[in-house]
Design a protein around this motif. Structure first.
Motif, PDB file in Angstrom:
ATOM      1  N   ARG A   1      -1.395  -0.095 -22.915  1.00 14.26           N
ATOM      2  CA  ARG A   1      -2.012  -0.201 -21.526  1.00 14.26           C
ATOM      3  C   ARG A   1      -2.818   0.695 -20.515  1.00 14.26           C
ATOM      4  O   ARG A   1      -4.082  -0.020 -20.176  1.00 14.26           O
ATOM      5  CB  ARG A   1      -1.163  -1.554 -20.669  1.00 14.26           C
ATOM      6  N   ARG A   2      -2.787   2.145 -20.320  1.00 10.21           N
ATOM      7  CA  ARG A   2      -3.085   2.905 -19.429  1.00 10.21           C
ATOM      8  C   ARG A   2      -3.968   3.323 -20.467  1.00 10.21           C
ATOM      9  O   ARG A   2      -4.991   3.239 -19.362  1.00 10.21           O
ATOM     10  CB  ARG A   2      -1.904   3.387 -18.928  1.00 10.21           C
ATOM     11  N   TYR A   3      -4.090   2.874 -21.323  1.00 10.64           N
ATOM     12  CA  TYR A   3      -5.214   3.526 -21.496  1.00 10.64           C
ATOM     13  C   TYR A   3      -6.541   2.541 -22.246  1.00 10.64           C
ATOM     14  O   TYR A   3      -7.630   2.896 -21.569  1.00 10.64           O
ATOM     15  CB  TYR A   3      -5.636   3.846 -23.453  1.00 10.64           C
ATOM     16  N   GLN A   4      -6.205   0.977 -22.424  1.00 14.16           N
ATOM     17  CA  GLN A   4      -7.010  -0.358 -22.257  1.00 14.16           C
ATOM     18  C   GLN A   4      -7.848  -0.043 -20.958  1.00 14.16           C
ATOM     19  O   GLN A   4      -8.423  -0.705 -20.435  1.00 14.16           O
ATOM     20  CB  GLN A   4      -6.378  -0.990 -22.889  1.00 14.16           C
ATOM     21  N   ASN A   5      -7.189   0.494 -19.429  1.00 10.64           N
ATOM     22  CA  ASN A   5      -6.865  -0.170 -18.429  1.00 10.64           C
ATOM     23  C   ASN A   5      -7.346   1.283 -17.684  1.00 10.64           C
ATOM     24  O   ASN A   5      -8.035   0.994 -17.073  1.00 10.64           O
ATOM     25  CB  ASN A   5      -6.139  -0.091 -17.610  1.00 10.64           C
ATOM     26  N   LYS A   6      -7.717   2.159 -18.343  1.00 12.34           N
ATOM     27  CA  LYS A   6      -7.825   3.755 -17.857  1.00 12.34           C
ATOM     28  C   LYS A   6      -9.660   3.912 -17.563  1.00 12.34           C
ATOM     29  O   LYS A   6      -9.860   3.857 -16.212  1.00 12.34           O
ATOM     30  CB  LYS A   6      -8.222   4.932 -18.652  1.00 12.34           C
ATOM     31  N   ASP A   7     -10.529   3.081 -17.606  1.00 13.84           N
ATOM     32  CA  ASP A   7     -12.135   2.924 -17.445  1.00 13.84           C
ATOM     33  C   ASP A   7     -12.230   2.307 -16.276  1.00 13.84           C
ATOM     34  O   ASP A   7     -12.426   2.401 -15.042  1.00 13.84           O
ATOM     35  CB  ASP A   7     -12.958   2.710 -18.568  1.00 13.84           C
ATOM     36  N   PHE A   8     -11.131   0.897 -16.107  1.00 14.01           N
ATOM     37  CA  PHE A   8     -11.278  -0.158 -15.381  1.00 14.01           C
ATOM     38  C   PHE A   8     -10.439   0.010 -13.774  1.00 14.01           C
ATOM     39  O   PHE A   8     -10.870   0.500 -12.795  1.00 14.01           O
ATOM     40  CB  PHE A   8      -9.668  -1.422 -15.471  1.00 14.01           C
ATOM     41  N   LEU A   9      -9.122   1.470 -14.054  1.00 15.97           N
ATOM     42  CA  LEU A   9      -8.800   2.693 -12.734  1.00 15.97           C
ATOM     43  C   LEU A   9      -9.725   3.305 -12.636  1.00 15.97           C
ATOM     44  O   LEU A   9     -10.010   3.061 -10.561  1.00 15.97           O
ATOM     45  CB  LEU A   9      -7.652   2.959 -13.415  1.00 15.97           C
ATOM     46  N   HIS A  10     -10.550   4.041 -13.580  1.00  9.47           N
ATOM     47  CA  HIS A  10     -11.697   4.503 -12.752  1.00  9.47           C
ATOM     48  C   HIS A  10     -12.748   4.055 -11.708  1.00  9.47           C
ATOM     49  O   HIS A  10     -13.161   4.393 -10.263  1.00  9.47           O
ATOM     50  CB  HIS A  10     -12.426   5.772 -13.536  1.00  9.47           C
ATOM     51  N   ALA A  11     -13.029   2.941 -12.954  1.00 13.63           N
ATOM     52  CA  ALA A  11     -14.403   1.335 -11.818  1.00 13.63           C
ATOM     53  C   ALA A  11     -13.428   1.477 -10.174  1.00 13.63           C
ATOM     54  O   ALA A  11     -14.460   1.008  -9.444  1.00 13.63           O
ATOM     55  CB  ALA A  11     -14.621   1.050 -12.358  1.00 13.63           C
TER      56      ALA A  11
ATOM     57  N   ARG B   1      -7.410   1.792   4.328  1.00 15.02           N
ATOM     58  CA  ARG B   1      -6.484   2.674   3.315  1.00 15.02           C
ATOM     59  C   ARG B   1      -5.543   2.124   2.666  1.00 15.02           C
ATOM     60  O   ARG B   1      -4.876   2.020   1.850  1.00 15.02           O
ATOM     61  CB  ARG B   1      -6.147   4.483   3.911  1.00 15.02           C
ATOM     62  N   TYR B   2      -4.483   1.565   3.759  1.00 15.52           N
ATOM     63  CA  TYR B   2      -4.239   0.256   3.827  1.00 15.52           C
ATOM     64  C   TYR B   2      -4.340  -0.850   2.913  1.00 15.52           C
ATOM     65  O   TYR B   2      -3.840  -1.095   1.395  1.00 15.52           O
ATOM     66  CB  TYR B   2      -3.728  -0.245   4.676  1.00 15.52           C
ATOM     67  N   SER B   3      -5.510  -1.474   2.598  1.00 18.63           N
ATOM     68  CA  SER B   3      -5.992  -2.390   1.688  1.00 18.63           C
ATOM     69  C   SER B   3      -6.169  -1.737   0.415  1.00 18.63           C
ATOM     70  O   SER B   3      -5.873  -2.314  -1.269  1.00 18.63           O
ATOM     71  CB  SER B   3      -7.828  -3.005   2.335  1.00 18.63           C
ATOM     72  N   ILE B   4      -6.699  -0.382  -0.058  1.00 21.26           N
ATOM     73  CA  ILE B   4      -6.983  -0.124  -1.332  1.00 21.26           C
ATOM     74  C   ILE B   4      -5.245   0.120  -1.854  1.00 21.26           C
ATOM     75  O   ILE B   4      -4.772   0.081  -3.201  1.00 21.26           O
ATOM     76  CB  ILE B   4      -7.553   1.159  -1.170  1.00 21.26           C
ATOM     77  N   ASP B   5      -4.118   0.988  -0.607  1.00 18.26           N
ATOM     78  CA  ASP B   5      -3.027   0.887  -1.493  1.00 18.26           C
ATOM     79  C   ASP B   5      -2.425  -0.357  -1.604  1.00 18.26           C
ATOM     80  O   ASP B   5      -1.628  -0.660  -3.068  1.00 18.26           O
ATOM     81  CB  ASP B   5      -1.546   2.057   0.015  1.00 18.26           C
ATOM     82  N   TYR B   6      -2.475  -1.471  -1.047  1.00 25.19           N
ATOM     83  CA  TYR B   6      -2.121  -2.780  -1.024  1.00 25.19           C
ATOM     84  C   TYR B   6      -2.722  -3.139  -2.598  1.00 25.19           C
ATOM     85  O   TYR B   6      -2.467  -3.804  -3.726  1.00 25.19           O
ATOM     86  CB  TYR B   6      -2.486  -4.425  -0.351  1.00 25.19           C
ATOM     87  N   ALA B   7      -4.260  -2.819  -2.707  1.00 23.91           N
ATOM     88  CA  ALA B   7      -4.734  -3.628  -3.949  1.00 23.91           C
ATOM     89  C   ALA B   7      -3.655  -2.578  -4.785  1.00 23.91           C
ATOM     90  O   ALA B   7      -4.035  -3.595  -6.616  1.00 23.91           O
ATOM     91  CB  ALA B   7      -6.329  -2.666  -4.543  1.00 23.91           C
ATOM     92  N   ILE B   8      -4.255  -1.028  -4.960  1.00 27.95           N
ATOM     93  CA  ILE B   8      -3.472  -0.621  -5.837  1.00 27.95           C
ATOM     94  C   ILE B   8      -1.776  -1.147  -6.166  1.00 27.95           C
ATOM     95  O   ILE B   8      -1.692  -0.857  -7.886  1.00 27.95           O
ATOM     96  CB  ILE B   8      -3.170   1.085  -6.086  1.00 27.95           C
ATOM     97  N   ASP B   9      -1.539  -1.571  -5.675  1.00 29.45           N
ATOM     98  CA  ASP B   9      -0.101  -2.299  -6.224  1.00 29.45           C
ATOM     99  C   ASP B   9      -0.008  -3.355  -6.102  1.00 29.45           C
ATOM    100  O   ASP B   9       0.814  -3.973  -7.085  1.00 29.45           O
ATOM    101  CB  ASP B   9       0.706  -2.137  -4.663  1.00 29.45           C
ATOM    102  N   ASN B  10      -0.799  -4.603  -6.408  1.00 28.35           N
ATOM    103  CA  ASN B  10      -0.825  -5.760  -6.347  1.00 28.35           C
ATOM    104  C   ASN B  10      -2.104  -6.019  -7.416  1.00 28.35           C
ATOM    105  O   ASN B  10      -2.102  -7.165  -7.797  1.00 28.35           O
ATOM    106  CB  ASN B  10      -1.452  -6.805  -5.596  1.00 28.35           C
ATOM    107  N   ILE B  11      -2.975  -4.936  -8.175  1.00 25.20           N
ATOM    108  CA  ILE B  11      -3.663  -5.653  -8.989  1.00 25.20           C
ATOM    109  C   ILE B  11      -3.282  -5.292 -10.561  1.00 25.20           C
ATOM    110  O   ILE B  11      -2.578  -4.387 -10.862  1.00 25.20           O
ATOM    111  CB  ILE B  11      -4.655  -4.858  -8.910  1.00 25.20           C
ATOM    112  N   GLU B  12      -2.601  -5.689 -11.102  1.00 23.86           N
ATOM    113  CA  GLU B  12      -1.989  -5.743 -12.424  1.00 23.86           C
ATOM    114  C   GLU B  12      -3.046  -4.904 -13.538  1.00 23.86           C
ATOM    115  O   GLU B  12      -1.746  -4.269 -14.172  1.00 23.86           O
ATOM    116  CB  GLU B  12      -2.251  -7.775 -13.333  1.00 23.86           C
ATOM    117  N   ALA B  13      -3.505  -4.979 -14.430  1.00 22.67           N
ATOM    118  CA  ALA B  13      -4.391  -3.885 -14.727  1.00 22.67           C
ATOM    119  C   ALA B  13      -3.618  -2.372 -14.419  1.00 22.67           C
ATOM    120  O   ALA B  13      -4.487  -1.360 -15.251  1.00 22.67           O
ATOM    121  CB  ALA B  13      -5.996  -3.819 -14.143  1.00 22.67           C
ATOM    122  N   LEU B  14      -4.063  -2.452 -12.651  1.00 25.51           N
ATOM    123  CA  LEU B  14      -3.325  -0.901 -12.784  1.00 25.51           C
ATOM    124  C   LEU B  14      -2.149  -0.525 -11.804  1.00 25.51           C
ATOM    125  O   LEU B  14      -1.621   0.573 -12.161  1.00 25.51           O
ATOM    126  CB  LEU B  14      -4.025  -1.014 -10.965  1.00 25.51           C
ATOM    127  N   GLN B  15      -1.139  -1.894 -12.564  1.00 22.80           N
ATOM    128  CA  GLN B  15      -0.024  -1.240 -11.869  1.00 22.80           C
ATOM    129  C   GLN B  15       1.275  -0.144 -13.383  1.00 22.80           C
ATOM    130  O   GLN B  15       2.263  -0.085 -13.678  1.00 22.80           O
ATOM    131  CB  GLN B  15       0.874  -2.969 -12.155  1.00 22.80           C
TER     132      GLN B  15
END
Length: 150
Positions: free
Chosen positions: A14-24, A44-58
């Motif tokens: 999953r990390r490998y498949q989503n690595k490009d998405f993380l960088h994007a 910054r709070y919104s970014i933290d929220y996105a990181i915690d809640n986007i499935e591809a980044l979890q």
């Protein structure tokens, strides 16, 4: 095969498949947050929220995502030639992938609206990101706004 080994393997794939998405996603966050020349605490709070809640980044360590984000923001702040173009390349990878593109632009919208003041520079950046990904900015903005109202 042990279940622990299998679980680790699934996580790594999953990390490998989503690595490009993380960088994007981190590139979208950096470009959008810094489009008005500063990164507010609300952004910054919104970014933290996105990181915690986007499935591809979890599958990623949030600290690693923030490290990438900070590197990208530093790159933009430094004024290095081609910095923005380099981040745009990371985002453009998802041109033609509607679901991933839409998710990236929802993140941009979240950041733009974080401080409840949509700066024209932020709106211009949203349009630029839409163009980069092959989506119509006004239509997508309205869709996102309508979904927020529900």
């Amino acid at each position: 095969m042990s279940s622990l080994l299998l679980e680790k393997l699934v996580t790594e794939v999953r990390r490998y498949q989503n690595k490009d998405f993380l960088h994007a996603a981190m590139a979208v966050c950096a470009i959008t947050a810094y489009s008005d020349g500063e990164v507010s605490i609300e952004e910054r709070y919104s970014i933290d929220y996105a990181i915690d809640n986007i499935e591809a980044l979890q599958t990623f360590d949030p600290a690693r995502a923030i490290e990438i984000l900070d590197d990208y923001i530093y790159l933009l702040k430094s004024g290095a030639e081609g910095a923005k173009a380099e981040l745009y390349k990371k985002i453009k990878v998802f041109e033609g992938n509607y679901k991933r593109s839409r998710t990236l632009l929802r993140v941009a919208h979240l950041i733009i609206c974080a401080d409840r003041d949509v700066d024209p520079r932020e709106q211009k950046e949203f349009t630029m990101l839409c163009n980069l990904l092959g989506l119509e900015a006004n239509k997508l903005w309205r869709q996102i706004e309508n979904q927020k109202a529900l």
